[in-house]
Design a protein around this motif. Sequence first.
Motif, mmCIF file in Angstrom:
data_model
loop_
_atom_site.group_PDB
_atom_site.id
_atom_site.type_symbol
_atom_site.label_atom_id
_atom_site.label_comp_id
_atom_site.label_asym_id
_atom_site.label_seq_id
_atom_site.Cartn_x
_atom_site.Cartn_y
_atom_site.Cartn_z
ATOM 1 N N PRO A 193 0.832 -1.205 0.000
ATOM 2 C CA PRO A 193 0.000 0.000 0.000
ATOM 3 C C PRO A 193 0.868 1.257 0.000
ATOM 4 N N GLU B 247 0.473 3.920 1.572
ATOM 5 C CA GLU B 247 0.630 4.477 2.913
ATOM 6 C C GLU B 247 1.789 3.824 3.657
ATOM 7 N N THR C 32 -5.819 6.188 3.962
ATOM 8 C CA THR C 32 -6.492 5.077 3.298
ATOM 9 C C THR C 32 -7.895 4.886 3.859
ATOM 10 N N TRP D 9 -8.254 -0.042 4.527
ATOM 11 C CA TRP D 9 -7.009 -0.576 5.088
ATOM 12 C C TRP D 9 -7.206 -1.991 5.609
ATOM 13 N N ALA E 205 -3.295 0.769 -3.725
ATOM 14 C CA ALA E 205 -4.325 1.485 -2.978
ATOM 15 C C ALA E 205 -5.638 1.520 -3.727
#
Length: 619
Positions: free
Chosen positions: A291, A293, A439, A444, A496
Amino acid sequence: MPVTPMQITLHDTRTRSDRLFTPADPNRVTLYVCGPTVYNYIHIGNARPVVVFDTFVRLLRLAYPTVRYARNITDVDDKINAAAATEGIPIRQLAERYAQAFHEDIAQLGTLPPDVEPYATDHIPEMIALIERLIARGHAYITEGHALFHVPSDPSYGCLSHRQRDEMIAGARVEVAPYKKDPADFVLWKPSPPELPGWDSPWGRGRPGWHIECTAMIAKHLGLPIDIHGGGQDLIFPHHENEIAQGCCAHGLTEYARYWMHNGYLTIAGEKMSKSLGNFRTVRELLAQYPGEVIRAVLLSGHYRKPLDFTPEALAQAARALDRLYTTLARTAQIPPAAIDLTAWGRTIGLTETRIEQLTQRFGPTHTPWDATHGPNLAPTLPGLGAHPAVVAALANDCNTPAALAALHELAAELRAQPTPERKAAFLASAELLGLLYTGLPAWRQGLTASPSAATAPHKELAPPTAAPSQRPHTPGASAAQPHPTTPPTAGTGTAGAYPTSTAAGAAGSNPTDAASPADVGPMSATGAYGSNPTGSANTASPSPMSASGAASTGPVSSAPLTFPLTPETIEALIAERAAARKARDFARADAIRAQLLAAGIILEDTPTGTTWRRKLTK
């Protein structure tokens, strides 16, 4: 009681010292960061300054009413020419392709767009005018179709890099051509053959040198001198040194930028990143495995001026630490964030009364941070408004993101221990200031994968649902399950944009039964190292067995998995079947579904509003 004003301290490359940041005009702060040369996908080292300065600008926007942040796109360069020739496509087509890819990639890292993003080729007239000024002032000359800056004409040359003349000539990466007056002279304009891009100029058809574009664009969009100039450490010399020479000599200035910020190098497992070593990593490749993030968290895990070693272990640690933050959200989902009194908050962090008044006029007397429990904030207004003083102070101390992350984890621990709306608001606002939790909890928890191999490997198999959510519940002795579609799984790819966002019934609730224990993930220390020994595991108490035929729990049963793809839709269907089984008091079937999903890496969490699910982290 008097409040200590907010003090932002920066390490200035030029003076080699920590300095209190004082903008020339507190009503308009100017910042310029060198952007990418768009000849290919950006590598992870290119992403570091993008994320670092995105975070720093968030802090500046809290303290000052107007921050003019510019980051350029270099779309004319010999690397672009070579790449386009290799592909046999027009140079403009290649540059536009990779500029778009750059924007797509950094958006997944949670970065916000700059206020200005000038393209080099849109500023050719400004570059020509700047060169003409340098010639008129005796700092540049024309020879053999080239315009060259004459380095000896600038007595302050070298003020940024502090290099000796011999070092500058050796490190300038410029050709010592016979037509140069001095070996250190560098190109402002060079002739272009017919097959290369070129523009008409007083010195013939040609194209700009490497350094002239930034000086021209800064002068046009920000005005000289600027407050802060940033970029990678590799740009100190010759690029930024030459920018200073061009800008000061053309405009008769003694100062080009008041402060210089440079981020350190990024290595891969302790080695310099290079294609020859086989460790070259583009952001796009990493986004196919992790991801965005998680990548952002790794880039913030070390102090921006220090070298950063980018490894799979660092990515795994960041994923576990982020999961800890999201688990905090899940456990406090029923607690809404409080409305923050902006006057009290502003005084606590040391904003001026003028700035506090500006904020209250814009947002009102209070502000409620976006609750990432319910999903991403797609349109943040002023990220970080209401952030905890400890997080603000860490970023104000030369953008110390490791200390800020450590403070964020402490806030999470306090929120878990004593959940209150006030603590929830401070936690959310602080995460937003760091560009985290963007996210959103649903995406998430449902889309997280543990590793690159987990992101690309086939999902484990498990028993298919016997009924769709809208169909009858499972009953003992029911007929075999209907065939399930065999489309490839779409969740958990690490991208994502591929995260599913639905849940079985509403948002994640508080007190999930399978949430990680407080010791699962340690907070990150001020040095940037995340806590060790995270398990990410859930309650693994053995469920009641289920018979192969679906009989009740009166006899031995099997929970062996069956073969079909594990997609979000099938997970939701199994959750619905489990809910129906529980309603029918068929607890053996319900427990077996939970066990099969857990074996496949899916954790169920029963909440007052329904059952939610997330993917399990592994060690």
